[in-house]
Write a protein that holds these residues in place. Structure first.
Motif: not given
Lengths: 204, 423
Positions: B116-119, B124, B389, B398-401, B404
């Protein structure tokens, strides 16, 4: 759910009717502008319901407690007297069953604040009278076939409905096309002709 | 050994094929030895992990929903950022079915970045410069916390199926003891998706005064009949593999590869959407011009699934898969409150953020909406966003702007309310 593209002059009027620190539910809160105003100016505990997903996501990104939902079908999930005020701004005319919605507002909230465009305004009347066509004005820019405003009413019609659901009008404000308040002591008939929109504070 | 060698060759060829079509999956497995090396690493991580651990001894037994109590037990965790002086800035991340505690660091077995490095990370939405972020491997898991691959102190052998069945509430009770260990009275936030989201709801329901804000993503207050059905297929696949040995494969020195990989293949389909599958693979053939009139992986989707199945075996314990799926199946928050979900949240002061995805058919939006309505009825503060999505259930990883920005707005607002962020 909010469908009037007019600058929201009714927001200030609504805010002036809300007591500081109260619990508020804004039904049809759009992108959360009014809720944010009420939180910052009146320190309310605010919640919102909004039909459009875009509005909900924008509201939540602003840090507001807003859920996706429909005034016609989702108010039943709220407990009795859960809020001090339930606000329905510029949304009543877009609901399928306005009378039922108003009843629900008064079940959930001690008070309801309802703002709506007045279909009895002289511009609307003259447009229909002189052109013989459904009015399309600056503030109500939709054609009859694509308007989300399926249940227009006039100020006088609305006053009748408040009587039918047994609501007490605690105060009411009519605004002219410039967003200025009309004289308080004028009779309903005057407001009904010159009020471009109205804001009602109702008590059950 | 013959059988496992053959399986290894299958695995390598499948992986190589998959590399061709899935450059973004960064497949590195090219040597046959890699498979057995990761199997050893996997067992190593289950019993003697890289992560820090907290051992709860005989003086701190864990009462389980099944009626027995577990003692001793261990939790392995990862943490990021600093706990502030009054211990008010802790965020607990709850991981999903086949997830683990490696949220924002390189995985010790797979070598991949945190899941979960995207979040989660510096700057972040879950900002590790500001918050103390904690994630523990769930009880019953296989990355260092007590699970079926752990040694049963009574026998000196792996627990296998002698470990009592673990529930979501058990996992959360164990996490609460970990929080006690850190001296944290109230978590600023608990965040999780899927099975992690179930833990979030359980936290908010059973330990409501210890949760200031809760973010439950792509989840529900119960596991649906359809979801239980898929899990049962997976379990039966594992248990039908002769290498499973009634759960005693670690002592037998075998690995029920086929069974677990078939389980993963079936489950993986449920994490995607038809649209996403079609976009990615369509009916495209794998390295061939025509179908072969045989049962090779003719289609790219077959090759992809086989790869997903086999690589899963390298990092996950088959028995742990049985325990995790069972925990989700048993979860039904309303049932714990005589069928009234709203009662699970009665009087809650927690601020909730519920997130769903339009194409998630494993936990469809209707499940999230049910939770949101129950929270409304309980008078709780709730935000509920549905994110557009087409990537199915897995969208939450996943990368879901839009997700976020919603979570970011929610956390910042909660932080202001808790005094962690200037007004």
């Amino acid at each position: 759910m909010s469908v009037n593209t007019n600058a929201r002059v009714d927001f200030e009027v609504i805010a002036s009717l809300v007591k500081p620190g109260s619990r508020v539910l804004d039904v049809g809160c759009g992108d959360g502008e009014l809720l944010e105003l009420l939180q910052s100016a009146k320190n309310v505990d605010g919640r919102g319901v909004e039909l459009s997903q875009k509005g909900v996501n924008e509201s939540v990104a602003r840090g507001l407690s807003v859920i996706q939902g429909d005034a016609d079908s989702d108010l039943k999930y709220y407990p009795d007297s859960g809020f001090d005020y339930v606000i329905l701004s510029q949304t009543l005319q877009a609901t399928r069953n306005p009378k039922n919605v108003l009843t629900e507002l008064l079940r959930i909230g001690e008070r309801a604040i309802v703002s709506f465009p007045n279909f009895g305004h002289w511009r609307v009347r003259t447009s229909l009278a002189l052109n013989g066509r459904m009015p399309v004005t600056k503030d109500l820019p939709y054609s009859w076939y694509d308007t989300p405003n399926i249940h227009f009413c006039t100020i006088s019609d609305f006053v009748d409905m408040t009587r039918e659901v047994g609501a007490e009008v605690e105060s009411a404000v009519a605004l002219n096309a410039l967003g200025q308040r009309l004289g308080f002591n004028m009779p309903w008939g005057f407001w009904n002709l010159f009020g471009q929109q109205a804001v009602f504070l109702l008590k059950r | 050994m013959t059988a496992s060698t053959k399986v290894t060759i299958d695995f390598v060829s499948t992986a190589t094929i998959a590399t061709g079509i899935l450059l973004n999956f960064r497949v590195k497995m090219t040597k046959a030895s890699r498979a057995s090396a990761t199997t050893d690493q996997k067992i190593q991580e289950a019993t003697n992990p890289h992560s820090p651990v907290v051992d709860f001894g005989a003086d701190k037994p864990l009462p389980l929903d099944s009626g027995v109590s577990l003692s001793p037990f261990r939790l392995a965790y990862q943490s990021y950022g600093e706990l502030n002086a009054d211990k008010s800035n802790a965020i607990l991340i709850c991981h999903a079915l086949t997830g683990d505690q490696h949220v924002a660091n390189v995985h010790p077995v797979t070598g991949k970045p945190g899941w979960w490095e995207t979040l989660v990370g510096p700057g972040k939405p879950v900002d590790t410069d500001r918050y103390f972020v904690l994630c523990s491997n769930v009880l019953g898991g296989c990355l260092g916390s007590t699970g079926p691959a752990s040694i049963n102190p009574e026998t000196g052998k792996p627990y296998a199926l002698d470990l009592p069945v673990i529930t979501i509430a058990d996992m959360v009770r164990a996490q609460a003891m970990l929080i006690d260990h850190f001296g944290i009275k109230q978590l600023f936030a608990v965040i999780g998706g899927s099975m992690g989201g179930m833990q979030v709801l359980e936290w908010a329901s059973s330990h409501s005064d210890r949760v200031f804000a809760a973010v439950a993503i792509a989840t529900g207050a119960r596991h649906s009949s359809q979801n239980i059905a898929f899990h049962e297929v997976g379990r039966q696949a594992v248990m039908a593999d002769p290498e499973w040995k009634e759960g005693r494969y670690l002592e037998a020195g075998t690995v029920p590869r086929k069974g677990l990989s078939v389980a993963r293949m079936a489950a993986h389909i449920t994490y995607l959407s038809e649209v996403a599958l079609h976009r990615k693979f369509g009916r495209n053939l794998q390295d061939r011009q025509n179908v072969t009139f045989g049962f090779d992986a003719d289609f790219q989707i077959e090759s992809y699934l086989r790869y997903q199945g086999m690589s899963f075996v390298d990092r996950f314990d088959p028995n742990a898969y049985l325990y995790m799926t069972r925990a989700m199946d048993y979860f039904d928050l309303a049932a714990e409150h005589e069928g009234r979900l709203a009662d699970a949240f009665a009087g809650s002061k927690t601020r909730f953020c519920i997130v769903s995805f339009t194409s998630d058919w494993l936990f469809p939006t209707s499940e999230s909406r049910t939770v949101a309505h129950a929270l409304n009825a309980a008078g709780a503060s709730v935000s509920f966003v549905e994110i557009e999505s087409d990537r199915g259930h897995d969208a939450f990883l996943l990368d879901e702007p839009e997700m976020f920005s919603a979570i970011n707005g929610f956390i910042r607002s909660a932080a202001r309310a808790k005094g962690l962020l200037a007004q």
